[in-house]
Design an enzyme around this catalytic site. Sequence first.
Site, PDB file in Angstrom:
ATOM      1  N   PHE A 278     -35.594  45.903  31.161  1.00 39.43           N
ATOM      2  CA  PHE A 278     -34.217  46.763  31.194  1.00 39.43           C
ATOM      3  C   PHE A 278     -34.393  47.543  30.906  1.00 39.43           C
ATOM      4  CE2 PHE A 278     -30.835  47.299  28.734  1.00 39.43           C
ATOM      5  CZ  PHE A 278     -29.664  47.513  29.093  1.00 39.43           C
TER       6      PHE A 278
ATOM      7  N   PHE B 160     -27.913  37.384  29.223  1.00 47.37           N
ATOM      8  CA  PHE B 160     -27.991  38.392  29.611  1.00 47.37           C
ATOM      9  C   PHE B 160     -27.810  37.360  31.155  1.00 47.37           C
ATOM     10  CE2 PHE B 160     -30.284  40.948  26.210  1.00 47.37           C
ATOM     11  CZ  PHE B 160     -28.298  41.787  25.907  1.00 47.37           C
TER      12      PHE B 160
ATOM     13  N   LYS C 285     -34.612  30.243  25.275  1.00 43.81           N
ATOM     14  CA  LYS C 285     -33.938  29.136  24.769  1.00 43.81           C
ATOM     15  C   LYS C 285     -32.616  29.551  24.649  1.00 43.81           C
ATOM     16  CE  LYS C 285     -38.670  28.731  23.061  1.00 43.81           C
ATOM     17  NZ  LYS C 285     -39.784  28.825  22.349  1.00 43.81           N
TER      18      LYS C 285
ATOM     19  N   ALA D 166     -44.215  35.059  19.926  1.00 41.46           N
ATOM     20  CA  ALA D 166     -44.802  36.193  21.112  1.00 41.46           C
ATOM     21  C   ALA D 166     -45.981  36.910  19.886  1.00 41.46           C
ATOM     22  CB  ALA D 166     -43.445  37.161  21.475  1.00 41.46           C
TER      23      ALA D 166
ATOM     24  N   LYS E 225     -33.745  24.368  18.566  1.00 38.49           N
ATOM     25  CA  LYS E 225     -34.408  24.683  16.817  1.00 38.49           C
ATOM     26  C   LYS E 225     -34.269  25.996  16.382  1.00 38.49           C
ATOM     27  CE  LYS E 225     -37.413  27.698  18.838  1.00 38.49           C
ATOM     28  NZ  LYS E 225     -37.202  28.763  18.294  1.00 38.49           N
TER      29      LYS E 225
ATOM     30  N   ASN F  62     -35.621  33.899  13.451  1.00 41.64           N
ATOM     31  CA  ASN F  62     -33.762  33.375  13.070  1.00 41.64           C
ATOM     32  C   ASN F  62     -33.756  33.372  11.705  1.00 41.64           C
ATOM     33  OD1 ASN F  62     -32.141  33.206  16.060  1.00 41.64           O
ATOM     34  ND2 ASN F  62     -34.181  32.063  16.525  1.00 41.64           N
TER      35      ASN F  62
ATOM     36  N   LYS G 257     -32.809  40.523  20.308  1.00 43.19           N
ATOM     37  CA  LYS G 257     -31.821  39.689  19.815  1.00 43.19           C
ATOM     38  C   LYS G 257     -32.801  37.992  19.186  1.00 43.19           C
ATOM     39  CE  LYS G 257     -29.550  42.800  22.578  1.00 43.19           C
ATOM     40  NZ  LYS G 257     -28.681  43.747  21.832  1.00 43.19           N
TER      41      LYS G 257
ATOM     42  N   GLN H  45     -31.234  34.235  19.019  1.00 42.60           N
ATOM     43  CA  GLN H  45     -30.640  33.451  20.154  1.00 42.60           C
ATOM     44  C   GLN H  45     -30.199  32.837  18.813  1.00 42.60           C
ATOM     45  OE1 GLN H  45     -31.469  33.858  23.710  1.00 42.60           O
ATOM     46  NE2 GLN H  45     -31.358  36.094  22.081  1.00 42.60           N
TER      47      GLN H  45
HETATM   48  P1  NAD Z   1     -36.390  39.920  22.570  1.00 44.92           P
HETATM   49  O1  NAD Z   1     -34.920  39.105  21.511  1.00 44.92           O
HETATM   50  O2  NAD Z   1     -37.396  40.958  22.033  1.00 44.92           O
HETATM   51  O3  NAD Z   1     -34.974  41.104  22.677  1.00 44.92           O
HETATM   52  C1  NAD Z   1     -35.228  42.828  23.658  1.00 44.92           C
HETATM   53  C2  NAD Z   1     -35.065  42.006  25.517  1.00 44.92           C
HETATM   54  O4  NAD Z   1     -34.070  41.756  25.668  1.00 44.92           O
HETATM   55  C3  NAD Z   1     -36.072  43.250  25.739  1.00 44.92           C
HETATM   56  O5  NAD Z   1     -37.023  43.102  27.095  1.00 44.92           O
HETATM   57  C4  NAD Z   1     -35.071  43.812  26.322  1.00 44.92           C
HETATM   58  O6  NAD Z   1     -35.222  44.925  27.616  1.00 44.92           O
HETATM   59  C5  NAD Z   1     -33.967  42.692  26.358  1.00 44.92           C
HETATM   60  N1  NAD Z   1     -32.904  43.697  27.159  1.00 44.92           N
HETATM   61  C6  NAD Z   1     -32.026  44.157  26.567  1.00 44.92           C
HETATM   62  N2  NAD Z   1     -30.787  44.625  26.498  1.00 44.92           N
HETATM   63  C7  NAD Z   1     -30.893  43.327  27.704  1.00 44.92           C
HETATM   64  C8  NAD Z   1     -29.852  43.682  28.301  1.00 44.92           C
HETATM   65  N3  NAD Z   1     -28.568  44.207  28.581  1.00 44.92           N
HETATM   66  N4  NAD Z   1     -30.064  43.074  30.211  1.00 44.92           N
HETATM   67  C9  NAD Z   1     -30.854  42.735  29.772  1.00 44.92           C
HETATM   68  N5  NAD Z   1     -32.152  42.416  29.001  1.00 44.92           N
HETATM   69  C10 NAD Z   1     -31.660  42.866  27.957  1.00 44.92           C
HETATM   70  O7  NAD Z   1     -36.269  39.073  23.601  1.00 44.92           O
HETATM   71  P2  NAD Z   1     -37.904  38.106  23.931  1.00 44.92           P
HETATM   72  O8  NAD Z   1     -37.822  38.342  22.209  1.00 44.92           O
HETATM   73  O9  NAD Z   1     -38.703  38.024  25.105  1.00 44.92           O
HETATM   74  O10 NAD Z   1     -36.541  36.497  23.961  1.00 44.92           O
HETATM   75  C11 NAD Z   1     -36.161  36.006  25.696  1.00 44.92           C
HETATM   76  C12 NAD Z   1     -35.994  34.652  25.778  1.00 44.92           C
HETATM   77  O11 NAD Z   1     -37.625  34.366  25.329  1.00 44.92           O
HETATM   78  C13 NAD Z   1     -35.728  34.115  23.776  1.00 44.92           C
HETATM   79  O12 NAD Z   1     -34.382  32.991  25.081  1.00 44.92           O
HETATM   80  C14 NAD Z   1     -36.028  33.960  23.607  1.00 44.92           C
HETATM   81  O13 NAD Z   1     -36.088  32.392  22.688  1.00 44.92           O
HETATM   82  C15 NAD Z   1     -38.026  33.670  23.842  1.00 44.92           C
HETATM   83  N6  NAD Z   1     -38.402  33.170  22.950  1.00 44.92           N
HETATM   84  C16 NAD Z   1     -39.145  34.399  22.309  1.00 44.92           C
HETATM   85  C17 NAD Z   1     -40.109  33.927  21.606  1.00 44.92           C
HETATM   86  C18 NAD Z   1     -40.211  35.464  20.883  1.00 44.92           C
HETATM   87  O14 NAD Z   1     -41.342  35.363  19.638  1.00 44.92           O
HETATM   88  N7  NAD Z   1     -40.092  36.493  20.795  1.00 44.92           N
HETATM   89  C19 NAD Z   1     -41.169  33.307  22.022  1.00 44.92           C
HETATM   90  C20 NAD Z   1     -40.125  32.164  22.951  1.00 44.92           C
HETATM   91  C21 NAD Z   1     -39.335  32.125  23.554  1.00 44.92           C
HETATM   92  P1  13P Z   2     -37.530  33.600  16.895  1.00 42.26           P
HETATM   93  O1  13P Z   2     -36.587  33.847  18.117  1.00 42.26           O
HETATM   94  O2  13P Z   2     -36.672  32.415  16.295  1.00 42.26           O
HETATM   95  O3  13P Z   2     -38.565  34.631  16.585  1.00 42.26           O
HETATM   96  O4  13P Z   2     -37.816  32.156  17.473  1.00 42.26           O
HETATM   97  C1  13P Z   2     -39.443  32.276  18.388  1.00 42.26           C
HETATM   98  C2  13P Z   2     -39.651  31.632  18.955  1.00 42.26           C
HETATM   99  O5  13P Z   2     -39.033  30.891  20.318  1.00 42.26           O
HETATM  100  C3  13P Z   2     -41.195  30.893  19.202  1.00 42.26           C
HETATM  101  O6  13P Z   2     -41.323  29.350  19.431  1.00 42.26           O
END
Ligand code: NAD
Ligand code: 13P
Length: 315
Positions: free
Chosen positions: A4, A61, A84, A117, A169, A234, A262, A264
């Site tokens: 994005f 999104f 998630k 991550a 979770k 979170n 963001k 969740q």
């Molecule tokens: P994030 O919470 O860091 O959000 C930022 C991301 O959102 C960036 O990649 C950005 O480019 C994108 N973004 C912002 N505005 C946007 C728009 N209008 N349209 C599309 N994309 C846009 O994102 P994340 O941590 O990568 O989380 C993504 C998913 O992965 C979530 O469902 C989260 O629960 C899951 N997840 C995250 C982690 C983690 O540790 N970060 C771990 C496991 C699962």
């Molecule tokens: P948070 O979005 O709360 O950082 O959790 C990340 C996650 O899903 C770890 O598996």
Amino acid sequence: MWVFEEILPSGEKLTDVINSTNENVKYLPGIKLGHNVVAIPDLENAVKDANMLVFVTPHQFVEGICKRLVGKVKEGVEAISLIKGMEVKMEGPCMISSLISEQLGINCCVLMGANIANEIAVEKFSEATVGYRENREIAEKWVTLFSTPYFMVSPVQDVEGVELCGTLKNVVAIAAGFVDGLEMGNNTKAAIMRIGLREMKAFSKLLFPSVKDTTFFESCGVADLITTCLGGRNRKVAEAFAKNGGKRSFDELEAEMLQGQKLQGVSTARELYEVLSHRGWLELFPLFATVHEICTGHLPPSAIVEYSEHKPNFS
Ligand code: NAD
Ligand code: 13P
């Protein structure tokens, strides 16, 4: 990799910087991406030759992204969602993998687990679970694709169970953050996590009777719950919310503390509350319901303990 597009404070485009430095300077600074990773701002272009698609974006999104992808993906493409969260429609709750499947007419597995991550990025050992519907061969392909010596992936034939674990979770992590903000200690936090896990299992099985008990013991279940309640975003923002006595909103704290990332859990709590109210299940899920009522300012953060342990009778 579709990115994005954003303009950085330096005036440069995020995709240009990722491609020139091999680093996502905004969302994962300090980590070099593989040299084969190219950031592409045009969605259609990014997917056009793909035969395997990995969806990972904040859940709010996904619907918009899928609408833009209709008719643009290769026939027979396989998808996996790392997202998630869920959507609530008139017909009821819709898991993100189903939304992708239905909108694009493609098969979609899920990958969930104890996967913060930043820790994976520095190659610390972790496990994950691939949830699949019927086709074991496809699940094995995803396992091969994702597995590394420091990332151990197991397939489980329970797509709904795996995805609901990852989704629910985040609501429990908000509750755990409230407990931390109120400095109630480890015993209270463990109790809240246990009650939360019980509600996760009961809700998943009410929604999809096929969900397996064993799924809750995989990485996507108890392990993800633990890591998120200890080290996730979170938890962190909910802790700040409780410390401020609920006087600063989650939106404000999210913007200040996460710099564009963001949460969740807050939106999932709202979506869950809609489902619980609609189905007359609020009484059965006091922790889930209380999290939403605290997030919206209808109850104080301290209600998390007071209200959560009305032991429901899950028969
Ligand atoms: P994030 O919470 O860091 O959000 C930022 C991301 O959102 C960036 O990649 C950005 O480019 C994108 N973004 C912002 N505005 C946007 C728009 N209008 N349209 C599309 N994309 C846009 O994102 P994340 O941590 O990568 O989380 C993504 C998913 O992965 C979530 O469902 C989260 O629960 C899951 N997840 C995250 C982690 C983690 O540790 N970060 C771990 C496991 C699962
Ligand atoms: P948070 O979005 O709360 O950082 O959790 C990340 C996650 O899903 C770890 O598996």
